[in-house]
Design a protein around this motif. Structure first.
Motif, PDB file in Angstrom:
ATOM      1  N   UNK A 136       0.753  -1.139  -0.137  1.00 27.54           N
ATOM      2  CA  UNK A 136      -0.129  -0.041   0.030  1.00 27.54           C
ATOM      3  C   UNK A 136       0.903   1.219   0.016  1.00 27.54           C
ATOM      4  N   UNK A 137       1.995   1.299   0.772  1.00 23.65           N
ATOM      5  CA  UNK A 137       2.898   2.292   0.742  1.00 23.65           C
ATOM      6  C   UNK A 137       3.403   2.596  -0.451  1.00 23.65           C
ATOM      7  N   UNK A 138       3.671   1.593  -1.423  1.00 22.18           N
ATOM      8  CA  UNK A 138       4.420   1.696  -2.579  1.00 22.18           C
ATOM      9  C   UNK A 138       3.417   1.933  -3.701  1.00 22.18           C
ATOM     10  N   UNK A 139       2.207   2.150  -3.479  1.00 19.43           N
ATOM     11  CA  UNK A 139       1.309   2.437  -4.504  1.00 19.43           C
ATOM     12  C   UNK A 139       0.640   1.177  -5.175  1.00 19.43           C
ATOM     13  N   UNK A 140       0.885  -0.003  -4.986  1.00 17.49           N
ATOM     14  CA  UNK A 140       0.628  -1.146  -5.470  1.00 17.49           C
ATOM     15  C   UNK A 140      -0.842  -1.643  -4.520  1.00 17.49           C
ATOM     16  N   UNK A 141      -1.743  -1.141  -4.956  1.00 16.19           N
ATOM     17  CA  UNK A 141      -3.193  -1.197  -4.182  1.00 16.19           C
ATOM     18  C   UNK A 141      -3.566  -2.659  -4.244  1.00 16.19           C
ATOM     19  N   UNK A 142      -3.800  -3.168  -5.421  1.00 16.30           N
ATOM     20  CA  UNK A 142      -4.217  -4.448  -5.485  1.00 16.30           C
ATOM     21  C   UNK A 142      -3.411  -5.755  -4.946  1.00 16.30           C
ATOM     22  N   UNK A 143      -2.258  -5.501  -4.895  1.00 17.64           N
ATOM     23  CA  UNK A 143      -1.286  -6.340  -4.016  1.00 17.64           C
ATOM     24  C   UNK A 143      -1.426  -6.187  -2.626  1.00 17.64           C
ATOM     25  N   UNK A 144      -1.739  -4.941  -2.256  1.00 12.51           N
ATOM     26  CA  UNK A 144      -2.140  -4.591  -0.876  1.00 12.51           C
ATOM     27  C   UNK A 144      -3.229  -5.288  -0.319  1.00 12.51           C
ATOM     28  N   UNK A 145      -4.213  -5.296  -1.259  1.00 11.60           N
ATOM     29  CA  UNK A 145      -5.758  -6.118  -0.767  1.00 11.60           C
ATOM     30  C   UNK A 145      -5.398  -7.642  -0.858  1.00 11.60           C
ATOM     31  N   UNK A 146      -4.691  -7.900  -1.720  1.00 16.23           N
ATOM     32  CA  UNK A 146      -4.340  -9.420  -1.976  1.00 16.23           C
ATOM     33  C   UNK A 146      -3.704  -9.925  -0.584  1.00 16.23           C
ATOM     34  N   UNK A 147      -2.558  -9.374  -0.031  1.00 15.27           N
ATOM     35  CA  UNK A 147      -1.782  -9.831   0.878  1.00 15.27           C
ATOM     36  C   UNK A 147      -2.702  -9.890   2.355  1.00 15.27           C
ATOM     37  N   UNK A 148      -3.327  -8.594   2.218  1.00 11.33           N
ATOM     38  CA  UNK A 148      -4.160  -8.348   3.470  1.00 11.33           C
ATOM     39  C   UNK A 148      -5.264  -9.195   3.721  1.00 11.33           C
ATOM     40  N   UNK A 149      -5.868  -9.646   2.466  1.00 16.27           N
ATOM     41  CA  UNK A 149      -6.824 -10.724   2.769  1.00 16.27           C
ATOM     42  C   UNK A 149      -6.488 -11.876   2.891  1.00 16.27           C
ATOM     43  N   UNK A 150      -5.182 -12.461   2.520  1.00 12.93           N
ATOM     44  CA  UNK A 150      -4.629 -13.751   2.896  1.00 12.93           C
ATOM     45  C   UNK A 150      -4.553 -13.699   4.384  1.00 12.93           C
ATOM     46  N   UNK A 151      -3.861 -12.617   4.926  1.00  9.25           N
ATOM     47  CA  UNK A 151      -3.821 -12.496   6.419  1.00  9.25           C
ATOM     48  C   UNK A 151      -5.133 -12.516   7.234  1.00  9.25           C
TER      49      UNK A 151
END
Length: 679
Positions: A136-151
C-alpha cells in the motif's frame, strides 16, 4: 492518505496491551525495559526486545534498529525461530515508517520464509498483514488487498489467541485504504466498519475519522468529510499523536487544494509538516512539503523553491534510484523463493506419483499396455504436429517474402511519385530559363542591328540593354530555383540516418505538399484539386528525423489529394453538385505543452466508421487491386511511433513524442492531426 498503521498495531497487538492500559507509549517502553531487566531466559529477552523495537516505532528510529537487531542477533544465536520472525517483523514495520520500503520488504519476506517453513500460523498472518501494508505504501493497491486478505483468512482460523481480533480490525482498515484508490464503494464499506468498531478508542478513532473522511470527500460529501477530518486533528492534538496529525493535516490540505482555497491548504500543510518534522516522519514530510510547493508555485516563488527542495530531498531518500534497485532485488529474491517452493512442491508430488507407481506393480502389464498405446498416440500426434509446423513455417516464409515485395513496391511507388513531382516542379523554372534565354537572344540580335546603323538610337539601345539585364536576372532567379529543387532531391535521396535534428516543419509542409500535388498532376493530366497552406510563423524548430517525417507528410497528403479526386470523379457521374476539391495543410504551436500540431484536412468522401480502426494496419487498403499496397499509413504509424509516440484514432490525449489523431465524417472529408512534442 494513511501510510503508517503498523506503529499502533505493534503497540496494541504484539505487546498484548493497549495505550489506555499502560498510560501511553512512554510507560509502555518503561514497562518493557523493566521486563527485559528481570527476564530469566534468552527466548523471553528476544520477544521483549522485539516488542521494545515496536514500541519505539514512530518516535526513535535508532532505538527501533538497536532493539530489533539485538533481538534478531540473539534469536539467531539460540536458534529461536519464532523470535527471529518476530524481530524481523518489528524491523520491517519500523522501516516502513522510516520510508525505507525495500528494507521493510526484505525483512518481512525473511520473516515470512521462517514462519511458513516452521508453520507458525500467527506469525505468517502478521507478516502477510505487514507485506500488504508495505505494498500500500508503494502504491500497488491490488497487491495490498491480496496480501491483507490472505492475512485475514489465516486469522479467521486462529481460535483463542490474544490480539487476533485487533489484527483483523487493522486488516479491515488496510483493505479499506487500498480500495480507496480504485473502488470507492468497497472502500466505504470497510472504512465504515472500522469507524464503528473504534468509536471508543481514542488512539484509533482519529485514524478512522480522517480515513472515512477522505473516502466521503472523493464520493462528493464534502461537508461530512471536513467535519470528520477536523475532529481527527482536534483529537490527535490532545493526545500528542504527531503521526496521525501529519497525515490528517495532509488530508485536509489536499481537500482545500482541490476546492482552490490555497490559504487554508498552506495553513494545514504547514501544521502537518511541523508534526512530521518533530518525529522525522519522512512520508509526512514528503506529502506536506509537496502540497506546500504546489500551492506556493503561484504565490511565492522563493517559498515554492524551498519546499520543492525539501520534497525532492525526501523523495530521493524514499524513492531514489538506489531504493528502486534494492526493491527490485528484494522482489526478485522473493519471486525466486516462491518458484523454489513451487518446484519443491512439484518434486514432492512427483515422488508421491512414483510411490503410487511402485504400489501398483501388481498391474504392471496392464499399465505397460496403456502406456505403450498412449506412446503410440503421442508419436502420431507428434508427426501430425511436425507436419503442421513445417506447413506453418513454409506459409510464414512465403508471407515474409510477399511482405518484403509489397514493401519494396510501396517504396518504388513512393519514389516514382516523388520523382514525378520533382520533374513537374523543375519543369516550370526550366521553361522560364528557356523562354528568357530565347528572348535575350532576340534582344541581343536587335541590339547588334541597332549598333550597326549609321545613326544610332541610344535611347533604344539603353532600353534593350535594360530588358536584357532584367531577363538575365530572371534567368538567374529561375536557375537558382531549379538548383534548390535538385539539392532537395539529392537530400531526400540520401538514406535516413535515423538521427533527430532541429527541423523547420513549415518548410517541410510547403515542400511536400507541392511535391505531392505535382506528382499526381504528372500522373493524371485531368487531376484537379486546390490546396492551401496556413503555417504558424511562431513554430520553432522541432527535433525529428526530417526524411522520415517528410515521408509521413507525403503519404497523408497523397491520400488527401486522391480522396478529393475520388469524390470529384464520382460527382461527375452522379450529380452536378458545385464541388471544389480542397486540401488544407496548417501548423500550430501550443507553447504551454511544447507541442507542434500539423493538420492535414480534405473535403473528400471521408472515412467510414467501420474501417477507421483499421486504416493504420499493414496491408489494409480501400483502393482497387493493384492500385495500393496498404502500407502508406502503416509506415506513417511506424515513423511516428519511432519518434516516441503512438498513433490513435479518436483521442484527445497526446502521449510523449507524438501521435496521429483522425477525425472523419462520411461525406464531409477527413482530418489527420500529427502531434510532435518539442521538449
Amino acid at each position: 492518505m494513511i501510510k503508517y498503521f503498523t506503529t499502533t498495531i505493534l503497540l496494541l497487538f504484539i505487546c498484548g496491551t493497549t495505550f489506555s492500559q499502560v498510560g501511553g507509549t512512554g510507560q509502555l517502553r518503561d514497562s518493557l525495559k523493566h521486563e527485559l531487566a528481570i527476564a530469566k531466559n534468552d527466548t523471553s529477552r528476544v520477544l521483549i526486545m522485539a516488542e521494545l523495537a515496536s514500541a519505539y516505532n514512530g518516535f526513535f528510529s535508532d532505538s527501533i534498529n538497536m532493539y530489533g537487531n539485538k533481538a534478531l542477533e540473539l534469536a539467531q544465536q539460540i536458534a529461536f525461530f519464532r523470535g527471529e520472525a518476530s524481530a524481523l517483523n518489528a524491523l520491517g514495520g519500523g522501516f516502513q515508517l522510516q520510508g525505507d520500503y525495500p528494507k521493510s520488504l526484505e525483512h518481512l519476506y525473511r520473516a515470512l520464509k521462517i514462519a511458513e517453513e516452521k508453520n507458525y500460523i500467527f506469525e505468517t498472518a502478521v507478516c502477510y498483514s505487514f507485506i500488504g501494508n508495505a505494498y500500500w505504501f508503494l502504491g500497488d493497491y491490488s497487491k495490498g488487498v491480496y496480501f491483507t486478505k490472505k492475512s485475514q483468512d489465516l486469522f479467521k482460523g486462529i481460535i483463542n489467541k490474544h490480539g487476533v481480533s485487533e489484527w483483523m480490525l487493522f486488516n479491515i482498515l488496510v483493505i479499506g485504504q487500498s480500495y480507496l484508490e480504485y473502488d470507492l464503494d468497497s472502500s466505504h464499506t470497510y472504512l465504515s466498519k472500522h469507524y464503528e468498531a473504534t468509536m471508543h478508542n481514542k488512539f484509533w478513532h482519529p485514524v478512522a475519522l480522517y480515513s472515512l473522511g477522505d473516502c466521503l470527500f472523493r464520493q462528493g460529501d464534502h461537508e461530512t468529510s471536513f467535519k470528520y477530518v477536523r475532529e481527527s486533528i482536534a483529537s490527535v492534538i490532545e493526545t500528542g499523536d504527531h503521526l496521525t496529525e501529519a497525515e490528517a493535516c495532509a488530508t485536509i490540505a489536499g481537500f482545500f487544494k482541490i476546492i482552490q482555497k490555497p490559504d487554508s491548504a498552506i495553513y494545514y500543510a504547514n501544521n502537518g509538516l511541523s508534526a512530521a518534522n518533530s518525529i522525522a516522519y519522512l512520508l509526512g514530510i514528503y506529502k506536506n512539503s509537496k502540497l506546500l510547493a504546489e500551492e506556493y508555485d503561484q504565490l511565492n516563488v522563493k517559498e515554492a523553491l524551498h519546499f520543492w527542495k525539501v520534497y525532492n530531498s525526501v523523495n530521493e531518500k524514499m524513492y531514489g534510484a538506489q531504493k528502486v534497485q534494492d526493491l527490485q532485488k528484494t522482489l526478485a529474491e522473493e519471486q525466486h523463493r516462491q518458484q523454489k517452493i513451487q518446484e519443491d512442491q512439484i518434486k514432492k508430488e512427483n515422488r508421491l506419483k512414483q510411490y503410487g507407481f511402485i504400489a501398483g506393480m501388481a498391474i504392471l502389464f496392464l499399465i505397460a499396455f496403456i502406456l505403450y498405446r498412449n506412446n503410440q498416440h503421442r508419436k502420431k500426434a507428434n508427426v501430425t504436429l511436425q507436419l503442421q509446423k513445417e506447413k506453418v513455417e513454409s506459409t510464414l516464409t512465403e508471407l515474409k517474402s510477399t511482405q518484403a515485395q509489397l514493401i519494396q513496391s510501396e517504396k518504388m511507388a513512393s519514389l516514382g511519385e516523388l520523382t514525378a513531382g520533382i520533374a513537374h516542379e523543375i519543369q516550370n523554372p526550366l521553361n522560364f530559363v528557356n523562354n528568357f534565354s530565347e528572348l535575350n537572344g532576340e534582344l541581343i540580335k536587335e541590339l547588334v542591328e541597332e549598333a550597326s546603323n549609321v545613326t544610332r538610337d541610344t535611347k533604344n539601345e539603353a532600353e534593350l540593354l535594360l530588358s536584357i539585364k532584367e531577363n538575365s536576372e530572371k534567368i538567374n532567379h529561375y536557375g537558382k530555383r531549379a538548383e534548390s529543387i535538385v539539392k532537395g532531391m539529392l537530400e531526400h535521396s540520401r538514406k535516413s540516418s535515423g538521427v533527430k535534428e532541429p527541423t523547420d516543419i513549415n518548410k517541410q509542409c510547403d515542400e511536400f505538399v507541392r511535391l505531392s500535388y505535382h506528382g499526381l498532376k504528372a500522373k493524371d493530366k485531368d487531376f484537379n484539386c486546390d490546396y492551401k497552406l496556413d503555417l504558424d510563423p511562431s513554430l520553432p524548430l522541432v527535433s525529428v528525423v526530417s526524411q522520415d517525417i517528410g515521408r509521413v507528410l507525403l503519404n497523408i497528403v497523397n491520400n488527401a489529394f486522391q480522396a478529393c479526386a475520388e469524390k470529384s470523379g464520382s460527382l461527375k457521374l452522379e450529380s452536378q453538385e458545385d464541388y471544389k476539391p480542397l486540401v488544407m495543410l496548417s501548423t500550430h504551436f501550443v507553447a504551454s505543452l511544447h507541442l507542434c500540431e500539423i493538420c492535414i484536412s480534405d473535403n473528400g468522401p471521408g472515412i467510414p466508421s467501420h474501417i477507421k480502426d483499421k486504416i493504420f494496419q499493414p496491408f489494409f487498403t480501400t483502393k482497387p487491386t493493384g492500385q495500393g499496397t496498404g502500407l502508406g499509413l502503416s509506415l506513417a504509424y511506424d515513423i511516428v511511433k519511432a519518434h516516441g509516440g503512438t498513433i490513435e484514432v479518436k483521442t484527445h490525449y497526446c502521449p510523449p513524442g507524438g501521435e496521429i489523431k483522425v477525425e472523419s465524417k462520411v461525406g464531409e472529408g477527413s482530418e489527420f492531426i500529427i502531434k510532435l512534442t518539442n521538449a
